[in-house]
Design a protein around this motif. Structure first.
Motif, PDB file in Angstrom:
ATOM      1  N   CYS A 356      18.618  69.668  48.840  1.00  0.00           N
ATOM      2  CA  CYS A 356      19.481  69.801  47.732  1.00  0.00           C
ATOM      3  C   CYS A 356      18.791  69.830  46.028  1.00  0.00           C
ATOM      4  O   CYS A 356      18.084  69.108  45.998  1.00  0.00           O
ATOM      5  CB  CYS A 356      20.474  68.557  47.492  1.00  0.00           C
ATOM      6  SG  CYS A 356      21.443  68.562  46.088  1.00  0.00           S
ATOM      7  N   CYS A 370      26.283  68.672  49.417  1.00  0.00           N
ATOM      8  CA  CYS A 370      25.287  67.760  49.754  1.00  0.00           C
ATOM      9  C   CYS A 370      26.028  66.211  50.012  1.00  0.00           C
ATOM     10  O   CYS A 370      26.989  65.813  49.305  1.00  0.00           O
ATOM     11  CB  CYS A 370      24.430  67.672  48.415  1.00  0.00           C
ATOM     12  SG  CYS A 370      23.367  66.220  48.524  1.00  0.00           S
ATOM     13  N   ALA A 372      24.490  63.592  49.903  1.00  0.00           N
ATOM     14  CA  ALA A 372      24.102  62.677  48.961  1.00  0.00           C
ATOM     15  C   ALA A 372      24.981  62.536  47.662  1.00  0.00           C
ATOM     16  O   ALA A 372      25.457  61.581  47.191  1.00  0.00           O
ATOM     17  CB  ALA A 372      22.562  62.647  48.999  1.00  0.00           C
ATOM     18  N   CYS A 373      24.767  63.847  46.910  1.00  0.00           N
ATOM     19  CA  CYS A 373      25.320  63.617  45.590  1.00  0.00           C
ATOM     20  C   CYS A 373      26.738  64.324  45.330  1.00  0.00           C
ATOM     21  O   CYS A 373      27.260  64.489  44.416  1.00  0.00           O
ATOM     22  CB  CYS A 373      24.262  64.384  44.558  1.00  0.00           C
ATOM     23  SG  CYS A 373      24.158  65.854  44.795  1.00  0.00           S
TER      24      CYS A 373
HETATM   25 ZN    ZN Z   1      22.336  66.113  46.387  1.00  0.00          ZN
END
Ligand code: ZN
Length: 382
Positions: A356, A370, A372-373
């Protein structure tokens, strides 16, 4: 006379009733005004006009248990959004109110301390939390934030004291942290060459958390500072056996402090045994470095072959293995390049292919969002 009094009784009853009615009406009127005030404040908040909302709340006439909680939450909301100055204004206003209960005052003080901490005003935060602790010595609420402050300020003595207090009052086990604080103190004393103090501080750390590998490292440092080289080397080795990650931290120090041939031989032998025992690939990279230093690269041939074909190669071990193979080429005019190729392919297969661009999170499969974010369209090839 008694008859007159008896006749006046309905009149007294009526005037009492009238007064109570008037008071009730006044209270109702006040409540109505407060509700209007409150709703206006919330409206400003919802329409993203935080300063106007703040003015309304700060001039709020009276605080009861519900409004106190709302004020507290409002301040926390500002802090969580990074608007620390606004959070400070709300919580300072709340703390200054005379009509708060003890619990409300404690919560408001804790929040105010958090605001100062977030604003980086550590001395102000410390005085707020210390005051709280002084007011209620049995409570552990202020201990944890104070421990954080002393940790940031590197005031290890105070950090130890407050952690011990927190441990006595709460259920959290801070032994590992307290041992780290003692180790920090011992490191400071070591830099000043106060070796007796170092020894005493290490003993205190060991009392709190005997299993700490950092304590072993410090024992090695102390022995080295006293010129007890053999003991120092043996102690470092003991620490690495206890926690192989330490090899990465200690390797340069070991090479520099123990450059004699017999010392390097001892290190090489130790690393060879530790690798055989743990199969930790990180140790293999250091083993190859030691072999190079001792001119034993060709001795590592069989082990390198085995590592390239069956082990878990890393970029580091691959780089050093290539050196072994090239030294073989120089000595014998032959080497097997396909082994490197196989190892590289196996290494590449384990690497995440995508990353990412927003947060750096790596992944094996392409994703539109993504994980994660949670940004969209930010994933691309590494
Ligand atoms: Zn991310």
């Amino acid at each position: 006379m008694q008859e007159i009094l008896f006749l006046l009784l309905p009149l007294a009853f009526y005037s009492g009733w009238q007064a109570a009615r008037k008071r009730y009406k006044e209270r109702q009127e006040k409540r109505k005004q407060i509700s209007v005030h409150f709703v206006r404040g919330i409206n400003y908040l919802l329409s993203e006009q935080p300063d106007k909302a703040l003015d309304v709340f700060l001039n709020y006439p009276e605080i009861d248990e519900y409004t106190a909680d709302t004020f507290l939450l409002l301040g926390n909301l500002f802090r969580n959004r990074g608007e620390v100055t606004r959070a400070l204004r709300v919580h300072q206003n709340l703390v200054a109110r005379p009509d708060l209960s003890k619990t409300q005052r404690t919560s408001a003080m804790l929040a105010l301390g958090e605001d100062f901490f977030s604003a980086g005003m550590l001395d102000r935060a410390e005085s707020v939390f210390s005051e709280l602790l002084k007011d209620d010595p049995k409570s552990s609420d202020a201990c944890e934030p104070l421990r954080n402050i002393y940790e940031q300020l590197h005031e290890w003595d105070k950090a130890i004291e407050i952690s011990q207090c927190a441990q006595q009052r709460g259920k959290t086990d801070h032994s590992r942290l307290i041992a780290h604080y003692y180790c920090e103190l011992a490191t400071q004393e070591l830099q000043k060459n106060n070796l007796f103090r170092v020894e005493e501080t290490i003993k205190q750390a060991a009392k709190v958390h005997p299993g700490s590998s950092r304590i072993q490292v410090l024992r090695g440092d102390l022995a080295f500072a006293r010129g007890q080289r053999k003991e120092a080397l043996a102690t470092y080795q003991k620490a690495i056996l206890q926690d192989t990650r330490l090899m990465g931290m200690l390797f340069s120090q070991l090479i520099n402090n123990f450059p004699e041939k017999d010392e390097l031989e001892s290190l090489y032998l130790f690393t060879q045994q530790a690798f055989a025992k743990t199969q930790d690939v990180r140790l293999f990279a250091y083993l190859l470095q030691l072999a190079r230093k001792l001119g034993k690269l060709t001795d590592m041939h069989t082990q390198v072959e085995e590592h390239l074909l069956k082990g878990k190669p890393t970029l580091n071990t691959l780089a050093y293995s290539t050196e072994v193979l090239s030294s073989l080429w120089k000595d014998q005019g032959a080497c097997e390049i396909t082994q490197i190729q196989t190892a590289l392919q196996r290494l590449a297969a384990n690497q995440p292919e995508f990353q990412c661009s927003h947060c750096g999170y790596k992944m094996h499969d392409y994703l539109w969002r993504c994980p994660a974010c949670h940004q969209w369209d930010t994933v691309s090839n590494v």
